[in-house]
Design a protein around this motif. Sequence first.
Motif, PDB file in Angstrom:
ATOM      1  N   VAL A   1     -14.873  18.859  33.163  1.00 52.83           N
ATOM      2  CA  VAL A   1     -15.240  19.482  31.887  1.00 52.83           C
ATOM      3  C   VAL A   1     -14.681  18.621  30.758  1.00 52.83           C
ATOM      4  O   VAL A   1     -13.468  18.413  30.683  1.00 52.83           O
ATOM      5  N   ARG A   2     -15.571  18.100  29.918  1.00 55.40           N
ATOM      6  CA  ARG A   2     -15.128  17.329  28.759  1.00 55.40           C
ATOM      7  C   ARG A   2     -14.798  18.322  27.650  1.00 55.40           C
ATOM      8  O   ARG A   2     -15.670  18.972  27.091  1.00 55.40           O
ATOM      9  N   MET A   3     -13.507  18.444  27.331  1.00 59.11           N
ATOM     10  CA  MET A   3     -13.055  19.412  26.326  1.00 59.11           C
ATOM     11  C   MET A   3     -13.179  18.877  24.913  1.00 59.11           C
ATOM     12  O   MET A   3     -13.468  19.623  23.977  1.00 59.11           O
ATOM     13  N   ALA A   4     -12.934  17.556  24.734  1.00 62.61           N
ATOM     14  CA  ALA A   4     -13.006  16.967  23.392  1.00 62.61           C
ATOM     15  C   ALA A   4     -13.064  15.454  23.499  1.00 62.61           C
ATOM     16  O   ALA A   4     -12.566  14.866  24.471  1.00 62.61           O
ATOM     17  N   GLU A   5     -13.679  14.823  22.486  1.00 64.02           N
ATOM     18  CA  GLU A   5     -13.752  13.361  22.389  1.00 64.02           C
ATOM     19  C   GLU A   5     -13.524  12.938  20.956  1.00 64.02           C
ATOM     20  O   GLU A   5     -13.775  13.708  20.031  1.00 64.02           O
ATOM     21  N   HIS A   6     -13.042  11.697  20.785  1.00 64.75           N
ATOM     22  CA  HIS A   6     -12.873  11.147  19.443  1.00 64.75           C
ATOM     23  C   HIS A   6     -13.075   9.643  19.503  1.00 64.75           C
ATOM     24  O   HIS A   6     -12.450   8.963  20.300  1.00 64.75           O
ATOM     25  N   GLY A   7     -14.001   9.142  18.688  1.00 61.68           N
ATOM     26  CA  GLY A   7     -14.244   7.699  18.679  1.00 61.68           C
ATOM     27  C   GLY A   7     -15.676   7.383  18.292  1.00 61.68           C
ATOM     28  O   GLY A   7     -16.404   8.258  17.802  1.00 61.68           O
ATOM     29  N   PRO A   8     -16.124   6.140  18.503  1.00 64.22           N
ATOM     30  CA  PRO A   8     -17.470   5.721  18.105  1.00 64.22           C
ATOM     31  C   PRO A   8     -18.555   6.583  18.743  1.00 64.22           C
ATOM     32  O   PRO A   8     -18.508   6.900  19.926  1.00 64.22           O
ATOM     33  N   GLY A   9     -19.511   6.987  17.928  1.00 63.00           N
ATOM     34  CA  GLY A   9     -20.644   7.757  18.432  1.00 63.00           C
ATOM     35  C   GLY A   9     -20.351   9.216  18.672  1.00 63.00           C
ATOM     36  O   GLY A   9     -21.194   9.951  19.191  1.00 63.00           O
ATOM     37  N   VAL A  10     -19.147   9.677  18.317  1.00 63.99           N
ATOM     38  CA  VAL A  10     -18.789  11.079  18.521  1.00 63.99           C
ATOM     39  C   VAL A  10     -18.755  11.775  17.176  1.00 63.99           C
ATOM     40  O   VAL A  10     -17.942  11.443  16.312  1.00 63.99           O
TER      41      VAL A  10
END
Length: 502
Positions: free
Chosen positions: A202-211
């Motif tokens: 489960v991807r809970m959160a992302e931060h970076g290019p394209g997000v």
Amino acid sequence: MRIVIIEDDPHLGKLLDEYLHHLGHEKVRLCVSGREARLAMEQETFDCAFIDLKLPDINGLELLEEFKRRDPRLPVVMMSGFPTMHATIEAMQKGASDFLTKPFTMQNVVLALERITKERTLLMENLGLLMECEARKELQLVNLELEEKIREQFKLFEISTEIDEARSSEDLYPCIVRLASGLGSIVKAGFFVLPRGQRSIVRMAEHGPGVNGSSPSIFAIPDDSLRKVFLDDAGHFFLPRHKVEAHSPLPGDFAVEGSALSCWPVRIRGELFGFLAACHNGGNSSLPPTDMKLLDFLVKKSALAIENMALYESLIANFYGILRSLVNALEAKDPYTGKHSERVTRYAISIGRKMGLSGTQVESLNTICHLHDIGKIGIRDNILNKTGALTVEEYELIKQHPVIGETIVAELGLSAEERAIIRYHHERWNGEGYPDGLSRDEIPLLARIVAVADAFDAMTTKRAYREGMSRSEAVLELQRHSGTQFDPAVIDAFLETIRTKA
């Protein structure tokens, strides 16, 4: 100056000794052999040396080399009665400052000493400058190290503070990946949970290019290889750039072209819970030591925060359940108001969504609206269930239930907006409500929304002392009091929800 003379000719040695004493030099020591000279150098420090080229036990050039190895700054004057061009050049190459050919006059000695003094002064000045330069370089290095330490400590403090300030899981996971992405070498970060017994992440959160903001999403994984990697390896694992595309255990859209991948397991009470993943620069090498240290700290801090938050949310959920049970028990005493809190919650959520409230605000309405009348627990049943009109004194007691309610939930760690629902849902737009007589925008928005939902359900519900209104009658009553008792914007939003459902 402190001068040593190495001369096997007793007459010349004595003459030089007496003359140099006469010139007022601090110390003059006469040696007649290389062995005696070596012993003298071990016992004392000298500022200048006169060495005869030919000594009974050693070649003067060898002694010159020994003296210069011991003290490269020591000025040495070589002396010889049969100098050759080769010997003179060799002496200068080995570090001699001057060369006196015997016989020489005392004036030649004075001139040699003057040259040596100037040379020594210049040497000391250069040495001072060199030492100052070296000291500056060392100071610069120390300052750079200190600045790096300060930056590191500041980052550790920032990580600790921001993780501690996260109030919910919804805030915590984005905070973790944002802090990871804030490190210089990190290009992109994501937090993934590994549900026990399932072949998915489960991807809970992302931060970076394209997000552009990411909500939790589930991805299937073919086997348990990812979990086994973390179980086998206590620390993080690293994939160089050329292996990321073929061997990355993460969804394909997570990889950043040209970047390596590192993952840190997050364990809760020894059990694998999930992992922090980071795409970073240095395609075939791991992260810099400082970033590694910060990420290790971030992962440990995050694991502790997740565990504490899970325990806290479980306790809060249980406590909310208890409070809801009390509210249900309270409403069950009055057959006319049963399920009142559930209906108010439903209306309030519809209004909030129509007004474009954030997900957090709607969730606050969903949680706290059930408790908006919790303070009535502190009011006597004979007043709450009275069939006739209330006396002035009884009405004043009823008006205390918002304050009592806020006191009951005071230790739950609710936000100001959430506490406002309980305390201010009986305030009026014109300032004639209770308990604090707030008006217009002084009344928090969520409380204004609950005031409308509460009033509508109260008007359409049969009470012991009156019949309930029809929905159309209640709507007309709300419109009549829009701008006096109620916020006109909230009334408009509520009417929109009524029309949509009709």
